[in-house]
Design a protein around this motif. Sequence first.
Motif, PDB file in Angstrom:
ATOM      1  N   GLY A  82      38.527  -8.645  55.886  1.00 41.47           N
ATOM      2  CA  GLY A  82      39.264  -7.328  55.717  1.00 41.47           C
ATOM      3  C   GLY A  82      40.575  -7.717  55.728  1.00 41.47           C
ATOM      4  O   GLY A  82      41.353  -7.655  54.481  1.00 41.47           O
ATOM      5  N   CYS A  83      41.387  -7.796  56.811  1.00 42.48           N
ATOM      6  CA  CYS A  83      42.698  -8.227  57.038  1.00 42.48           C
ATOM      7  C   CYS A  83      43.043  -9.435  57.655  1.00 42.48           C
ATOM      8  O   CYS A  83      44.164  -9.820  57.540  1.00 42.48           O
ATOM      9  N   SER A  84      42.076 -10.113  58.346  1.00 41.83           N
ATOM     10  CA  SER A  84      42.240 -11.418  58.818  1.00 41.83           C
ATOM     11  C   SER A  84      43.117 -11.092  60.106  1.00 41.83           C
ATOM     12  O   SER A  84      43.879 -12.153  60.351  1.00 41.83           O
ATOM     13  N   THR A 109      44.019 -11.639  48.777  1.00 40.85           N
ATOM     14  CA  THR A 109      44.509 -10.131  48.067  1.00 40.85           C
ATOM     15  C   THR A 109      44.672  -9.177  49.149  1.00 40.85           C
ATOM     16  O   THR A 109      45.052  -9.537  50.556  1.00 40.85           O
ATOM     17  N   HIS A 110      44.846  -7.944  49.111  1.00 44.76           N
ATOM     18  CA  HIS A 110      45.109  -6.822  49.891  1.00 44.76           C
ATOM     19  C   HIS A 110      46.383  -6.992  50.675  1.00 44.76           C
ATOM     20  O   HIS A 110      47.415  -6.892  50.133  1.00 44.76           O
ATOM     21  N   CYS A 111      46.304  -7.550  52.091  1.00 48.19           N
ATOM     22  CA  CYS A 111      47.570  -7.586  52.818  1.00 48.19           C
ATOM     23  C   CYS A 111      48.324  -8.717  52.912  1.00 48.19           C
ATOM     24  O   CYS A 111      49.228  -9.208  53.703  1.00 48.19           O
ATOM     25  N   ILE A 112      47.870  -9.682  52.174  1.00 46.78           N
ATOM     26  CA  ILE A 112      48.243 -11.092  52.158  1.00 46.78           C
ATOM     27  C   ILE A 112      49.956 -11.218  51.781  1.00 46.78           C
ATOM     28  O   ILE A 112      50.450 -11.819  52.455  1.00 46.78           O
ATOM     29  N   ASN A 135      42.856   2.330  59.276  1.00 41.61           N
ATOM     30  CA  ASN A 135      42.433   3.391  58.459  1.00 41.61           C
ATOM     31  C   ASN A 135      42.218   2.769  56.935  1.00 41.61           C
ATOM     32  O   ASN A 135      41.402   3.256  56.069  1.00 41.61           O
ATOM     33  N   ASP A 136      42.955   1.838  56.546  1.00 41.37           N
ATOM     34  CA  ASP A 136      42.787   1.379  55.098  1.00 41.37           C
ATOM     35  C   ASP A 136      41.634   0.453  54.971  1.00 41.37           C
ATOM     36  O   ASP A 136      41.105   0.116  53.803  1.00 41.37           O
ATOM     37  N   HIS A 137      40.602   0.485  56.293  1.00 52.27           N
ATOM     38  CA  HIS A 137      39.338  -0.061  55.717  1.00 52.27           C
ATOM     39  C   HIS A 137      38.127   0.996  56.361  1.00 52.27           C
ATOM     40  O   HIS A 137      36.971   0.516  55.897  1.00 52.27           O
ATOM     41  N   THR A 138      38.685   1.913  57.183  1.00 52.00           N
ATOM     42  CA  THR A 138      37.593   2.759  57.657  1.00 52.00           C
ATOM     43  C   THR A 138      37.728   4.183  56.973  1.00 52.00           C
ATOM     44  O   THR A 138      36.992   5.017  57.000  1.00 52.00           O
ATOM     45  N   SER A 183      35.141  -4.161  58.890  1.00 51.75           N
ATOM     46  CA  SER A 183      35.672  -5.169  59.317  1.00 51.75           C
ATOM     47  C   SER A 183      36.600  -4.937  60.588  1.00 51.75           C
ATOM     48  O   SER A 183      36.378  -5.588  61.625  1.00 51.75           O
ATOM     49  N   HIS A 184      37.379  -3.830  60.539  1.00 49.59           N
ATOM     50  CA  HIS A 184      38.302  -3.408  61.723  1.00 49.59           C
ATOM     51  C   HIS A 184      38.427  -2.050  61.650  1.00 49.59           C
ATOM     52  O   HIS A 184      38.486  -1.393  60.731  1.00 49.59           O
ATOM     53  N   ILE A 185      39.317  -1.550  62.880  1.00 49.86           N
ATOM     54  CA  ILE A 185      39.451  -0.066  62.950  1.00 49.86           C
ATOM     55  C   ILE A 185      40.495   0.543  62.044  1.00 49.86           C
ATOM     56  O   ILE A 185      40.496   1.773  61.683  1.00 49.86           O
ATOM     57  N   ASP A 187      45.375   1.366  45.650  1.00 44.95           N
ATOM     58  CA  ASP A 187      45.924   1.690  46.636  1.00 44.95           C
ATOM     59  C   ASP A 187      45.863   0.678  47.994  1.00 44.95           C
ATOM     60  O   ASP A 187      45.033  -0.056  47.907  1.00 44.95           O
ATOM     61  N   TRP A 188      46.549   0.906  48.918  1.00 41.45           N
ATOM     62  CA  TRP A 188      46.650  -0.022  49.980  1.00 41.45           C
ATOM     63  C   TRP A 188      45.347   0.057  50.748  1.00 41.45           C
ATOM     64  O   TRP A 188      45.004   1.443  51.236  1.00 41.45           O
ATOM     65  N   GLY A 189      44.611  -0.787  50.712  1.00 40.45           N
ATOM     66  CA  GLY A 189      43.182  -1.042  51.541  1.00 40.45           C
ATOM     67  C   GLY A 189      42.258  -1.789  50.692  1.00 40.45           C
ATOM     68  O   GLY A 189      42.697  -2.372  50.024  1.00 40.45           O
TER      69      GLY A 189
HETATM   70 FE   LIG Z   1      44.121  -3.693  55.668  1.00 39.60          FE
END
Ligand SMILES: [Fe+2]
Length: 264
Positions: free
Chosen positions: A176-178, A232-235, A96-99, A92-94, A47-49
């Motif tokens: 997280g997302c960088s 990975t993730h959002c790259i 929603n796909d991380h929190t 890592s940051h605010i 899933d996205w996250g």
């Molecule tokens: Fe992300």
Amino acid sequence: MKKRTLLFAGLLLLIGGLAASCGLSEKKITMTILYDNYIFKEGMRSDWGFSCLIEGFEKTILFDTGTSGDILFQNIDILNVDIHCVDLVVLSHIHNDHTGGLSAVLEKKHDVSVYFPISFPDHFSQEIRDQQATPIPVDEPIGICEHVYSTGEIEGSVNEQSLILDTDEGLVVITGCSHPGIVTILKRVKEILDKPIYLVFGGFHLMNHSDAQVREIIQEFESLGVEKCGATHCIGDTAIGLFKEAYGENYIPMGVGRVLQVSY
Ligand SMILES: [Fe+2]
Ligand SMILES: [Fe+2]
């Protein structure tokens, strides 16, 4: 460049020699991807996250919590992870796909400290306290437990912190997302701990970059001496292909269910 000072959590270091109740192995850390856009192990749910569990240090650390608590716990169940072993959560940051999975984690495990960038909204700390956990806003680089550091909050399109693990092989950096830029993050890492970077993995957020821009970033990785990487993730798929091509056998394929081990 502003000189960064490491703020060590004195109490945590005082108890650094004590063994944790679970998750410890012989000077070896295990990093398990619990949530990701990509699948590494059959049967896991993508899933996205992003979320990654780090076991083996004095504290068991959950880095990010994915988007959905339901999906996070489906993957946790498949991997037979004991969430009660988690001592610390680092966000890592605010986004929603991380929190998004945090409440579900805190429902099951109250007694944890939650490290998050200091720019998070004020109500965030109270929400964590409401779930009987301890909020720890992070500003400057900080020692989280033995061998583990936060880069501190780095400013960007979205402010973010990354995790640094100090291992025998060199530094392991988890992102997280960088959003502040993966190269900016790695330069900050070098300011904090001037040691070789062994491995960088997580989201690098390069979907909107041209191939030429991604190649420039890969060159920066090489000049910073990054030995291995797992994007990975959002790259974005195209950027993953370019990192794979450049890193060859030192490219680490990622995805939910991936388990990496490093000694320290
Ligand atoms: Fe992300
Ligand atoms: Fe993000």
